[in-house]
Design an enzyme around this catalytic site. Structure first.
Site, PDB file in Angstrom:
ATOM      1  N   GLY A 119       0.838  -1.193   0.000  1.00  0.00           N
ATOM      2  CA  GLY A 119       0.000   0.000   0.000  1.00  0.00           C
ATOM      3  C   GLY A 119       0.873   1.244   0.000  1.00  0.00           C
ATOM      4  O   GLY A 119       2.085   1.167   0.212  1.00  0.00           O
ATOM      5  N   LYS A 120       0.268   2.383  -0.223  1.00  0.00           N
ATOM      6  CA  LYS A 120       1.003   3.655  -0.155  1.00  0.00           C
ATOM      7  C   LYS A 120      -0.001   4.784  -0.114  1.00  0.00           C
ATOM      8  O   LYS A 120      -1.146   4.649  -0.574  1.00  0.00           O
ATOM      9  CB  LYS A 120       1.925   3.823  -1.366  1.00  0.00           C
ATOM     10  CG  LYS A 120       3.123   4.720  -1.081  1.00  0.00           C
ATOM     11  CD  LYS A 120       4.153   4.012  -0.209  1.00  0.00           C
ATOM     12  CE  LYS A 120       5.374   4.897   0.048  1.00  0.00           C
ATOM     13  NZ  LYS A 120       6.418   4.175   0.781  1.00  0.00           N
TER      14      LYS A 120
END
Length: 436
Positions: A119-120
């Site tokens: 994720g980011k």
């Protein structure tokens, strides 16, 4: 001996953005997928992000004006566990950048054997005032952080998505995220983020974890190449958390830090720089530039300073086909995510440069983040020695796996690391199947 500057400063930010980061990440993925003969169906799944959330939210500034900021949170793949990835505050944050970083996090966690997906997140803002000329106040950053947390709360959680610090975000910002999330849930949930202050459930060693992991793999690379690190010349682009700690840690083992930079520019002295003096100067002036006993140079020039070890620790897309032919180093250890373009990779490989790719070199950060998450879930905390011992074991195993695969398949280290990671994610995806 010092090197005189040649041209006006070119900041790290201006060096970036020659390549679309998402297109670069997909190109790297496809190159490795070709090597492992990944099926078309699996390429379709792993070549796309699972979720992409974009939010536009108002924040009242200290002058009474309201500004609407744009933020993103992306999940690339969560088949091996909750999404894991940092949140960055930077003027150049885009959805494509966040997607690329999320994909790289998927591969990084898989390659390290950590039970997380990728994720980011990020918010397009200017916390240091480098574009606007006015740094954001602490209150403005807190308001922005709490509102952004509220907007992405539908995605995050200890068993869903665990954010962490990244460019221009700090343990204090993680504390605000944890507090906001906890207030909304009605009780303290420390495991919703990592990289927090130790007083709020953060882990020992987390602040220096990325740089410590970098030093560990550099030491392994040196042994692999039969190269001494005593008096080895080190150049570091980017003097944030990872870059500053890397300078100190390399200095500790007898290497000679000869050039460093931040977003404004850099300094060089081939006789060596004292990391503690650099840190004091940056704290007093806001930049490493104009350090006594060193010459100023640009970020572009810094990358081309002859050295033994180059550590790009700034933003993506810094080493390109344009400057790769002029880079003179034996080892590149990528503290930043995506600093080297695919075209530059091929040039460096042909030159015999030993590249330690980002998903291996900077994985110390996510590894100790994993330790922090585990400690928070158990409410049982480890001492510094145990954390460092566990980190060294994981970093060493990953380095050996990548080099072994590289040599057996006659590919560069990045391709080998991606082959290993993609195979693991593909296996998990295949075993889980497609629902319904």
């Amino acid at each position: 001996m010092m090197i005189a500057p040649v041209r006006e400063d070119t900041t790290v930010t201006r060096l970036a953005r020659r390549t679309n980061p998402w297109e670069m990440a997909v190109e790297q993925f496809n190159a490795a997928a070709d090597k492992i003969k990944l099926s078309d169906n699996m390429r379709e799944i792993l070549g796309n992000c699972k979720r992409e959330l974009t939010v536009n939210f108002p924040v009242k500034l200290s002058d009474g004006k309201v500004h609407v900021f744009t933020g993103h949170r992306v999940h690339h793949n969560v088949n091996r566990g909750p999404a894991k990835g940092g949140i960055r505050y930077h003027p150049d944050v885009t959805l494509d950048e966040v997607k690329a970083l999320a994909m790289w996090m998927t591969w990084k966690c898989a390659m390290m054997g950590i039970p997380f997906g990728g994720g980011k997140g990020g918010v397009a803002c200017d916390p240091k005032g480098e574009r606007s000329g006015r740094p954001m106040t602490s209150r403005e950053l807190e308001n922005l952080t709490r509102r952004y947390t509220t907007e992405i709360e539908i995605l995050i959680g200890p068993d869903r998505d665990v954010p962490a610090p990244d460019v221009n975000t700090t343990p204090q910002i993680m504390a605000w995220i944890m507090d906001t999330y906890s207030m909304h849930k009605g009780h303290t949930i420390s495991s919703v983020v990592t990289g927090k202050p130790v007083a709020l459930g953060g882990s020992l060693v987390r602040n220096e974890a990325t740089a410590l992991g970098i030093r560990m793999v550099i030491e392994q690379a040196a042994r692999h190449l039969d190269m001494s690190l005593e008096d080895a010349r080190v150049v570091i682009q980017g003097y944030g958390n990872a870059g500053a700690f890397a300078a100190s840690l390399m200095h500790e083992i007898g290497a000679r830090v000869i050039a460093v930079s931040d977003s404004r520019g850099g300094v060089v002295n081939t006789d060596g720089l004292d990391p503690s003096a650099i840190e004091r100067h940056k704290r007093e002036t806001g930049s490493v530039m104009d350090l006594k006993g060193a010459d100023n140079l640009t970020n572009a020039e810094l990358l081309e300073v002859p050295c033994d070890i180059l550590i790009p620790a700034a933003l993506e897309d810094q080493i390109t086909a344009t400057n790769a032919p002029r880079i003179q180093t034996k080892i590149i250890a990528e503290a930043a995510n995506g600093p080297t373009t695919p075209e530059a990779d091929r040039i460096l490989h042909d030159k015999g440069v030993f590249v330690i790719p980002d998903i291996l070199a900077n994985a110390g950060g996510v590894t100790v983040s994993y330790f922090e998450w585990v400690q928070d879930l158990q409410s049982f905390f480890w001492d510094e020695a145990e954390i460092k011992r566990k980190l060294l074991a994981i970093m060493s195993r990953a380095f050996e796996d990548v080099v072994d695969l590289s040599e057996r398949n006659h590919v560069d280290n990045r391709t080998a690391a991606l082959m290993l990671a993609i195979s693991r994610v593909a296996e998990a995806t295949q075993m889980r199947g497609i629902y319904p």
